[in-house]
Design an enzyme around this catalytic site. Structure first.
Site, PDB file in Angstrom:
ATOM      1  N   GLN A  34       0.769  -1.102   0.130  1.00 27.30           N
ATOM      2  CA  GLN A  34      -0.065   0.124  -0.143  1.00 27.30           C
ATOM      3  C   GLN A  34       0.690   1.398  -0.035  1.00 27.30           C
ATOM      4  OE1 GLN A  34      -2.318  -0.909   3.654  1.00 27.30           O
ATOM      5  NE2 GLN A  34      -4.108  -1.013   2.223  1.00 27.30           N
ATOM      6  N   LYS A  35       1.998   1.184   0.394  1.00 26.61           N
ATOM      7  CA  LYS A  35       2.874   2.453   0.829  1.00 26.61           C
ATOM      8  C   LYS A  35       4.056   2.479   0.034  1.00 26.61           C
ATOM      9  CE  LYS A  35       2.655   2.545   5.256  1.00 26.61           C
ATOM     10  NZ  LYS A  35       1.634   1.589   5.670  1.00 26.61           N
TER      11      LYS A  35
ATOM     12  N   ASP B  88      10.069   5.848  12.647  1.00 25.53           N
ATOM     13  CA  ASP B  88      11.462   5.720  12.754  1.00 25.53           C
ATOM     14  C   ASP B  88      12.189   4.923  11.570  1.00 25.53           C
ATOM     15  OD1 ASP B  88      11.533   6.516  15.316  1.00 25.53           O
ATOM     16  OD2 ASP B  88      11.577   4.454  16.298  1.00 25.53           O
TER      17      ASP B  88
ATOM     18  N   ILE C 223      14.605   2.443  10.015  1.00 27.90           N
ATOM     19  CA  ILE C 223      15.498   1.252  10.699  1.00 27.90           C
ATOM     20  C   ILE C 223      16.361   0.871   9.426  1.00 27.90           C
ATOM     21  CG2 ILE C 223      15.293  -1.101  11.747  1.00 27.90           C
ATOM     22  CD1 ILE C 223      13.774   1.113  13.276  1.00 27.90           C
TER      23      ILE C 223
ATOM     24  N   ASP D 282      -2.974  -7.891  10.928  1.00 23.58           N
ATOM     25  CA  ASP D 282      -2.001  -7.942  10.087  1.00 23.58           C
ATOM     26  C   ASP D 282      -0.529  -7.562  10.764  1.00 23.58           C
ATOM     27  OD1 ASP D 282      -0.950  -7.673   7.374  1.00 23.58           O
ATOM     28  OD2 ASP D 282      -1.311  -5.656   7.410  1.00 23.58           O
TER      29      ASP D 282
END
EC number: 2.7.1.-
Length: 203
Positions: A41-42, A107, A109, A155
């Site tokens: 989705q992103k 954040d 990572i 999810d």
């Protein structure tokens, strides 16, 4: 005591709540850094404003009939809720927008491994004793907390950082329900670390 929603059964999950999101809740991001990843989705970009963060923007048309603004708000709220419940998370900081797209600042990572890539055998955990012990210990701790709180995380997926620490990423919801399905998701990742440790011991 932090409350856990108990009015939505995981099997009937319909997406984020219909709570309205005010437009000024989203902070405008004037420019994006390098694209560092993409999910279903992103799209994820390194933040130019804060190098410790990344900007995760929903692609148009990926949230169905639910406005992307509501998805973003629910992800931010659920991440904060899980953090307050003591789960390790990729912390979410703010609702953001950029050129018509909306999302969440989180954040960043460095050199993270996606648990979905691991369990689907697209990538492997490093053959490093300490790394795999950290994965195993973190998975065990998450399982204990799921059992103690009797919650299901919708999810459930993870990022694994460069030290092997396991962080919940992109959660959709947390509900008071049987934790069995969530525990099964944790065990999928846990089994890869356990197998690596067994292989290391046999060498």
């Amino acid at each position: 005591m932090f409350n856990v929603s108990n009015n939505v059964a995981p099997s009937r999950y319909q997406g984020p709540s219909s709570t309205s999101v005010t437009p000024n809740a989203f902070h405008d991001v004037p420019s994006l850094g390098q694209k560092v990843g993409a999910g279903s989705q992103k799209d994820v970009f390194h933040s130019r404003q804060d190098p410790r963060q990344c900007i995760c923007l929903f692609r148009p048309g990926t949230t169905g009939s639910i406005p992307a603004e509501q998805y973003a708000q629910k992800e931010l709220e659920t991440t904060k809720q899980l953090k307050n419940l003591g789960f390790p998370v990729v912390d979410a900081h703010a609702l953001v927008k950029h050129q018509g797209s909306v999302g969440v600042a989180k954040d960043f990572i460095h050199n993270a491994l996606d648990s979905e890539d691991i369990v689907n055998n697209k990538k492997s955990l490093p053959d490093n004793l300490k790394f795999n012990k950290n994965v195993l210990e973190d998975c065990n701790a998450i399982i204990r907390r799921l059992k103690n709180l009797e919650v299901h995380i919708e999810d459930l997926q993870f990022l694994v950082d460069h030290n092997g620490h396991v962080l919940i990423n992109d959660p959709r919801d947390v509900v008071r329900s049987s934790p069995d399905k969530s525990i099964s998701k944790v065990n999928e990742l846990r089994s890869h670390a356990l197998n690596n440790l067994l292989d290391i011991d046999s060498d």
